[in-house]
Write an enzyme that holds these catalytic residues in place. Structure first.
Site, mmCIF file in Angstrom:
data_model
loop_
_atom_site.group_PDB
_atom_site.id
_atom_site.type_symbol
_atom_site.label_atom_id
_atom_site.label_comp_id
_atom_site.label_asym_id
_atom_site.label_seq_id
_atom_site.Cartn_x
_atom_site.Cartn_y
_atom_site.Cartn_z
ATOM 1 N N GLY A 57 0.686 -1.210 -0.033
ATOM 2 C CA GLY A 57 -0.048 0.026 -0.037
ATOM 3 C C GLY A 57 0.829 1.460 -0.034
ATOM 4 N N GLU A 89 3.979 4.311 5.917
ATOM 5 C CA GLU A 89 2.766 3.283 5.792
ATOM 6 C C GLU A 89 1.630 4.124 5.098
ATOM 7 O OE1 GLU A 89 1.416 0.779 5.473
ATOM 8 O OE2 GLU A 89 0.798 -0.168 7.445
ATOM 9 N N ASP A 110 -4.984 1.251 10.842
ATOM 10 C CA ASP A 110 -6.337 0.800 11.460
ATOM 11 C C ASP A 110 -6.255 0.497 12.546
ATOM 12 O OD1 ASP A 110 -9.093 0.384 11.173
ATOM 13 O OD2 ASP A 110 -8.823 -1.243 9.673
ATOM 14 N N GLY A 118 -3.908 -1.023 14.116
ATOM 15 C CA GLY A 118 -2.463 -0.470 14.659
ATOM 16 C C GLY A 118 -1.634 -2.045 14.913
ATOM 17 N N THR A 173 -0.538 -4.329 12.755
ATOM 18 C CA THR A 173 0.759 -4.568 11.900
ATOM 19 C C THR A 173 1.929 -3.734 12.327
ATOM 20 O OG1 THR A 173 -1.089 -4.639 10.098
ATOM 21 C CG2 THR A 173 1.313 -4.446 9.415
ATOM 22 N N LEU A 174 1.520 -2.230 12.510
ATOM 23 C CA LEU A 174 2.743 -1.484 12.982
ATOM 24 C C LEU A 174 3.101 -1.887 14.502
ATOM 25 C CD1 LEU A 174 2.164 1.981 11.444
ATOM 26 C CD2 LEU A 174 4.303 0.375 11.249
ATOM 27 N N LYS A 213 -6.794 5.926 11.056
ATOM 28 C CA LYS A 213 -8.074 5.598 11.354
ATOM 29 C C LYS A 213 -8.097 5.113 12.466
ATOM 30 C CE LYS A 213 -10.112 2.146 8.655
ATOM 31 N NZ LYS A 213 -10.548 1.613 7.501
ATOM 32 N N ASP A 256 -5.610 -0.463 -1.790
ATOM 33 C CA ASP A 256 -6.469 -1.517 -2.549
ATOM 34 C C ASP A 256 -7.940 -1.842 -1.870
ATOM 35 O OD1 ASP A 256 -5.279 -3.318 -0.688
ATOM 36 O OD2 ASP A 256 -6.069 -4.936 -2.093
ATOM 37 N N ARG A 278 -5.429 0.598 -6.662
ATOM 38 C CA ARG A 278 -4.090 1.049 -6.271
ATOM 39 C C ARG A 278 -3.657 2.453 -6.986
ATOM 40 N NH1 ARG A 278 -2.251 -2.299 -2.243
ATOM 41 N NH2 ARG A 278 -2.461 -4.456 -2.716
HETATM 42 P P1 XMP Z 1 -3.828 -2.703 10.803
HETATM 43 O O1 XMP Z 1 -5.290 -2.849 11.324
HETATM 44 O O2 XMP Z 1 -2.860 -3.539 11.271
HETATM 45 O O3 XMP Z 1 -3.804 -2.697 9.461
HETATM 46 O O4 XMP Z 1 -3.515 -1.279 11.276
HETATM 47 C C1 XMP Z 1 -3.280 -1.594 8.571
HETATM 48 C C2 XMP Z 1 -3.518 -2.339 7.102
HETATM 49 O O5 XMP Z 1 -4.793 -2.793 7.054
HETATM 50 C C3 XMP Z 1 -5.293 -2.524 5.720
HETATM 51 N N1 XMP Z 1 -6.319 -1.479 5.632
HETATM 52 C C4 XMP Z 1 -6.998 -0.786 4.814
HETATM 53 N N2 XMP Z 1 -6.852 -1.201 3.372
HETATM 54 N N3 XMP Z 1 -8.761 0.212 2.975
HETATM 55 C C5 XMP Z 1 -7.833 -0.556 2.445
HETATM 56 O O6 XMP Z 1 -7.911 -0.927 1.519
HETATM 57 C C6 XMP Z 1 -8.957 0.509 4.296
HETATM 58 O O7 XMP Z 1 -9.582 1.397 4.589
HETATM 59 C C7 XMP Z 1 -7.997 0.065 5.179
HETATM 60 N N4 XMP Z 1 -7.790 0.030 6.577
HETATM 61 C C8 XMP Z 1 -6.894 -0.794 6.874
HETATM 62 C C9 XMP Z 1 -4.000 -1.617 4.940
HETATM 63 O O8 XMP Z 1 -3.299 -2.577 4.169
HETATM 64 C C10 XMP Z 1 -3.096 -1.256 6.153
HETATM 65 O O9 XMP Z 1 -1.686 -1.423 5.921
HETATM 66 MG MG MG Z 2 -0.496 -1.026 4.495
#
Ligand code: XMP
Ligand code: MG
Length: 185
Positions: A44, A98, A102, A104, A106-107, A130, A158, A164
Site C-alpha cells: 500500500g 505506511e 487501522d 495498529g 501491523t505496525l 483511522k 486497494d 491502487r
Molecule cells: P492494521 O489494522 O494492522 O492494518 O493497522 C493496517 C493495514 O490494513 C489495511 N487497511 C485498509 N486497506 N482500505 C484498505 O484498502 C482501508 O480502509 C484499510 N484500513 C486498513 C491496510 O493494508 C493497512 O496497511
Molecule cells: Mg499498509
C-alpha cells in the site's frame, strides 16, 4: 466511487509532511554517514513513498517490508513477514512509511521486532490514520489525514487489489470491510 481526499489535497499534505521531516532530521549531523532509512510497508505505501521521497532533501536510503497480520483467538495478533528488510536496522535512523493505520496491529508488531535490533532512532509516518478501531497503541509522529471508519482505496491502497493507481483517496460505495476486501498489507 466517492472522493474522500482529492489529489490536490494529498499532494499538498505530502509536501507538508516532507517539509516537517526535512526540518526534524535536518539538524542531525550524522546523516551524511548514516542516512535515514525509509521503510515502506508493501504494498500500500508504494505511491506515498514515491511522492514523499521526491520532496525530501535529507540523505535517505529506501527499503521495503511486506507483512500481513491476522487476529487470532487472542487479542494479540500474529504477523507474517512476507518480505524482510535487506539489512539490519541496528544503529540506523528508521522512518516507517505506511499508507494507513487501522487497528495498529501491523505496525505494533513491526515496531516491536525492529526495536529489538536497536535502531539509532525509530519513527512512523502514515498518510492516513483511522483511529476508531485502534487496539494496539503505536506512537505515530507524522500523520497526513485522520479519517473516520470508512474503507478507503486509492493512492496505493486497494480493494481486492483494485484501485491502487487512483491519484486520490476514495470510498467504494457498497464495499464491506473485512469481507475479502483488503489483504491487510
Ligand atoms: P492494521 O489494522 O494492522 O492494518 O493497522 C493496517 C493495514 O490494513 C489495511 N487497511 C485498509 N486497506 N482500505 C484498505 O484498502 C482501508 O480502509 C484499510 N484500513 C486498513 C491496510 O493494508 C493497512 O496497511
Ligand atoms: Mg499498509
Amino acid at each position: 466511487m466517492r472522493v474522500l481526499i482529492s489529489e490536490e489535497k494529498i499532494q499538498a499534505k505530502v509536501q507538508e509532511l516532507a517539509q516537517t521531516i526535512n526540518r526534524d532530521y535536518g539538524n542531525r549531523n550524522d546523516l551524511e554517514d548514516n542516512p535515514v532509512l525509509l521503510v515502506g510497508l508493501l504494498k500500500g505505501s508504494f505511491v506515498f513513498l514515491a511522492d514523499l521521497v521526491r520532496h525530501l532533501t535529507i540523505p535517505v536510503e529506501i527499503d521495503f517490508m511486506a507483512a500481513t497480520s491476522y487476529v487470532g483467538t487472542q487479542s494479540t495478533g500474529n504477523l507474517i513477514i512476507l518480505k524482510n528488510l535487506n539489512e539490519s536496522v541496528h544503529d540506523r535512523h528508521v522512518l516507517i512509511v505506511e499508507d494507513i493505520i487501522d487497528t495498529g496491529l501491523t505496525l505494533y508488531e513491526i515496531r516491536e521486532r525492529l526495536l529489538l535490533e536497536s535502531p539509532a532512532s525509530f519513527e512512523i509516518c502514515t498518510l492516513l490514520d483511522k483511529p476508531v478501531k485502534r487496539h494496539s497503541a503505536v506512537p505515530v509522529k507524522y500523520v497526513g489525514y485522520t479519517i473516520g471508519d470508512e474503507f478507503v482505496v486509492g493512492y496505493g491502497i486497494d480493494y481486492n487489489e483494485q484501485y491502487r493507481s487512483l491519484p486520490y483517496v476514495g470510498v467504494v460505495e457498497g464495499a464491506v470491510e473485512g469481507a475479502e476486501g483488503s489483504d491487510r498489507e
